[in-house]
Write an enzyme that holds these catalytic residues in place. Structure first.
Site, PDB file in Angstrom:
ATOM      1  N   ASP A  26       0.836  -1.191   0.000  1.00 17.58           N
ATOM      2  CA  ASP A  26       0.000   0.000   0.000  1.00 17.58           C
ATOM      3  C   ASP A  26       0.874   1.245   0.000  1.00 17.58           C
ATOM      4  O   ASP A  26       1.927   1.281   0.648  1.00 17.58           O
ATOM      5  CB  ASP A  26      -0.903   0.025   1.238  1.00 17.58           C
ATOM      6  N   ASP A  65     -15.335  15.106   8.292  1.00 15.87           N
ATOM      7  CA  ASP A  65     -14.373  14.129   7.776  1.00 15.87           C
ATOM      8  C   ASP A  65     -13.296  13.881   8.837  1.00 15.87           C
ATOM      9  O   ASP A  65     -12.509  14.780   9.153  1.00 15.87           O
ATOM     10  CB  ASP A  65     -13.736  14.668   6.487  1.00 15.87           C
ATOM     11  N   GLU A  79      -6.575  13.874   5.994  1.00 17.48           N
ATOM     12  CA  GLU A  79      -6.759  14.711   4.816  1.00 17.48           C
ATOM     13  C   GLU A  79      -7.896  15.712   5.028  1.00 17.48           C
ATOM     14  O   GLU A  79      -7.772  16.908   4.719  1.00 17.48           O
ATOM     15  CB  GLU A  79      -7.056  13.838   3.590  1.00 17.48           C
ATOM     16  N   PHE A  99     -16.881   9.029   3.294  1.00 15.68           N
ATOM     17  CA  PHE A  99     -16.130   8.430   2.195  1.00 15.68           C
ATOM     18  C   PHE A  99     -16.249   6.908   2.262  1.00 15.68           C
ATOM     19  O   PHE A  99     -16.284   6.323   3.343  1.00 15.68           O
ATOM     20  CB  PHE A  99     -14.654   8.832   2.295  1.00 15.68           C
ATOM     21  N   SER A 105     -16.896  11.977  -0.746  1.00 16.92           N
ATOM     22  CA  SER A 105     -17.579  12.315   0.506  1.00 16.92           C
ATOM     23  C   SER A 105     -18.105  13.738   0.371  1.00 16.92           C
ATOM     24  O   SER A 105     -17.751  14.466  -0.562  1.00 16.92           O
ATOM     25  CB  SER A 105     -16.612  12.218   1.695  1.00 16.92           C
TER      26      SER A 105
END
Length: 671
Positions: free
Chosen positions: A300, A337, A341, A367, A374
């Site tokens: 990842d 959120d 980020e 999201f 989102s």
């Protein structure tokens, strides 16, 4: 700061000697064909010693051979026992923790206190601050900080929360705050704690396929040499040479690969021990060995290649859109959120003067990996979203709008710079792009170069668009990348690689990673992840460090290289023993064989004794190599073979000559 759990503990000499003697039992010795033959040979020479004493014949030489063979077997037993004993103290500590586990099981709205071993899959338990978690499971209600030092060795507390990829908890860890409800997902006796106890004790260590194949090879070689020694009896009679049974047994023991036969179990256990000390719990030794055969490594991007803390650094509005409108819309989509980020977007917008607030009836859209966007739905019908460019393109089209070409230009500019572009739209109108910058971890490129030198392909997995993925892949130096990745993409890629004969490793922590973890040849699950991921993988990283996958591969390589190197050395050092024992048997009857006595040993008796003494001493002498492992250097398979033959092959041939000569000189002073 690490806990003492990871520090190896050494047994005392008395305990080690007792364990080595206990392993002389036929059932225990029979698991190792080579050592079993040595044990039988010891009994034969012991019988011959008794017969000589009864007949009034010289018996000291026979007894000396018997004792040396006994110590050969004891040294081999000690090698395996030493590695296993290093985990005994840890196992006792973990077992003590397991015995203390009780649970407050929830049933019909009430709580009942039961022993942890009475819990079954699907049961729910309440755990409060200060209590030990009684089972492996998923938090279904609440959030809490957990001290996992008893399992991971790391004293810093971690946050575990229901409904996230950090919802998994482990039996034996301690709750430091709050109260949670945990659903049991693992049967009693099969928890991570139970698995660790079995691993550190070596009680359930299964032989790996390569180890089984090598054991079969060693057994076959033993049978071949047994036949060779048996045929020497009629041959010696033909040339008029005397063949004493103890000398023939000594020759057999020196011919068969006793060194690697004695060290093989210790090498396998030590490999698992190195993995455990790196806070890696494998379901079996096969997982550690498979790591050494990996061809393709799926990694990842976030947290592995990059630091994972992507930050918004600008608002790039389209020409027809005011900068303030993009700023305020970005703020509204990120107020709820919880990701780094999202928080960075809120912080940047506030710093640039945004004052917008969401209405009380606003619906927040979280999201998801499927929608990849989102945002919010406001009571007045206004729908604002931020997300991946293709996801926003579909959103705008669904709302009757047009995705302008200027957006593509902005997205491409951000992506080529290695940042992740988030596109913001208000209903059917695109407002602009938010660049999210991430930083490549220091030294990661050098680590990839090391893996490439070992013949391993590295593949970057990211949800970013192809341009961003290509820029990061080039900067990190990976072999390939999968952009805009979904769980289905990962699974498909793994199957495609395996269809081409490659072995694939990957890591994951979420339930959506479980299919790919199960499909991969090596699935490394994060301990902080969901129970589904931990059950699907064949190895668990207690530190939950995404970069640990690189270390796993190196540990596996070291296991294979160590086994190969010591096997080469074991087979090579038999050469000197031939030059010691064969002249001792036949030189008197076949003078031409005196030329084989290149070491000019003192006498036939000292020659035989010197060879089998060296044969016995080389096993404990190589125990440190088995425990520590041979150093792995980046090289191809051909280079590795050449180095093994040069260092361990040539070294195995040359080392015994001076050592056997020194032993012979010492024996010559007394015989």
């Amino acid at each position: 700061m690490k806990h003492e759990r990871n520090q190896p503990r050494w047994p005392d000499v008395q305990a080690l000697a007792g364990e080595s003697l206990r392993r002389l039992a036929p059932r225990s010795l029979g698991r190792n064909p080579v050592m079993f033959v040595v044990g039988v040979g010891m009994l034969v020479t012991l019988w011959q010693t008794g017969a000589d004493i009864a007949a009034g014949l010289p018996w000291k030489f026979d007894l000396a051979i018997t004792l040396i063979l006994l110590f050969t077997v004891l040294f081999a037993n000690a090698a395996e026992a030493l590695v296993e004993a290093r985990g005994r103290a840890q196992a006792d500590s973990l077992r003590s923790t397991r015995e203390q586990l009780f649970a407050q099981r929830l049933a019909a709205g009430a709580e009942e206190r039961v022993p942890a071993q009475d819990l079954r899959i699907g049961d729910r338990v309440r755990v409060r601050a200060g209590e030990l978690v009684p089972c492996d499971g998923e938090i279904v209600e609440g959030a809490a900080t957990v001290n996992e030092s008893a399992i991971t060795g790391e004293s810093a507390p971690v946050l575990r929360e229901a409904g996230t990829d950090n919802s998994g908890v482990t039996a034996g860890t301690r709750l430091l705050s709050d109260s949670i409800v945990v659903e049991v997902t693992v049967e009693s006796g099969h928890s991570l704690l139970d698995r660790m106890i079995a691993l550190v004790e070596g009680a359930k260590r299964q032989k790996t396929p390569n180890e089984i194949a090598l054991t079969v090879l060693l057994a076959a070689l033993t049978i071949v040499f047994l036949i060779v020694v048996a045929t020497l009896v009629p041959f010696a009679g033909f040339v008029g040479a005397a063949t004493e049974i103890p000398v023939l047994v000594a020759l057999l023991v020196c011919l068969i690969p006793t060194t690697i036969g004695g060290l093989l179990p210790a090498i396998g256990i030590a490999g698992m021990d190195r993995a455990l000390r790196a806070n890696l719990v494998a379901k079996s030794g096969k997982a550690v060995e498979v790591a050494g055969n990996i061809d393709t490594l799926l990694l990842d991007k976030t947290g592995t290649i990059t630091h994972g803390d992507r930050q918004a650094n600008d608002f790039l509005a389209l020409p027809a859109v005011g900068a303030e409108r993009l700023r305020d819309a970005s703020l509204l989509t990120s107020l709820a959120d919880p990701t780094p980020e999202g928080k960075s977007i809120v912080a940047l917008a506030r710093n640039r003067g945004a004052l917008a607030e969401a209405c009380p009836q606003t619906q927040f859209i979280p999201f998801s990996a499927k929608t990849r966007l989102s945002g919010i739905d406001q009571p007045d019908g206004r729908r604002i979203r931020k997300g991946a460019p293709d996801a926003i393109r579909r959103f705008v089209a669904d709302n009757g709008g047009r995705y302008p070409d200027e957006t593509n230009a902005l997205v491409e500019r951000v992506a080529r710079g290695g940042a992740t572009p988030l596109v913001v739209a208000d209903g059917g109108q695109v407002l602009g792009v938010i660049p999210l910058s991430d930083i490549i971890k220091a030294g990661i490129k050098e680590r990839f170069q090391r893996l490439h030198a070992l013949g391993i392909r590295t593949v970057l997995i990211t949800g970013d668009n192809p341009l961003t993925a290509a820029a990061i892949a080039a900067e990190a130096g990976v072999s390939d990348f999968i952009a805009e990745a979904t769980p289905e993409n990962k699974l498909e890629y793994i199957r495609r690689e395996q269809a081409q004969g490659r072995m694939v490793a990957m890591m994951g922590d979420g339930t959506n990673d479980a299919p790919a973890l199960a499909q991969a040849d090596l699935g490394l699950a994060m301990n902080s992840g969901t129970q589904a991921a931990k059950e699907a993988g064949n190895m668990v990283d207690l530190d939950s460090d995404p970069t640990k996958l690189l270390e796993v591969v190196e540990i596996g390589k070291q296991l294979l290289v160590t086994r190969g190197a010591l096997t080469t050395f074991s087979l090579a050092n038999d050469v000197a023993k031939y030059f010691a024992i064969l002249p001792a048997i036949f030189a008197a009857s076949v003078p031409a064989l005196e030329t084989l006595d290149i070491m000019h040993l003192h006498s036939p008796e000292t020659a035989v004794l010197s060879a089998i003494i060296f044969n016995a001493l080389v096993i404990p002498g190589l125990i440190p190599f088995a425990l520590r492992g041979v150093r792995v250097r980046p090289s191809s398979a051909d280079e590795l073979l050449r180095r093994n033959l040069l260092v361990y092959g040539l070294g195995g041939v040359l080392l015994p000559f001076p050592v056997i000569k020194l032993i012979d000189l010492g024996l010559g002073l007394f015989i």
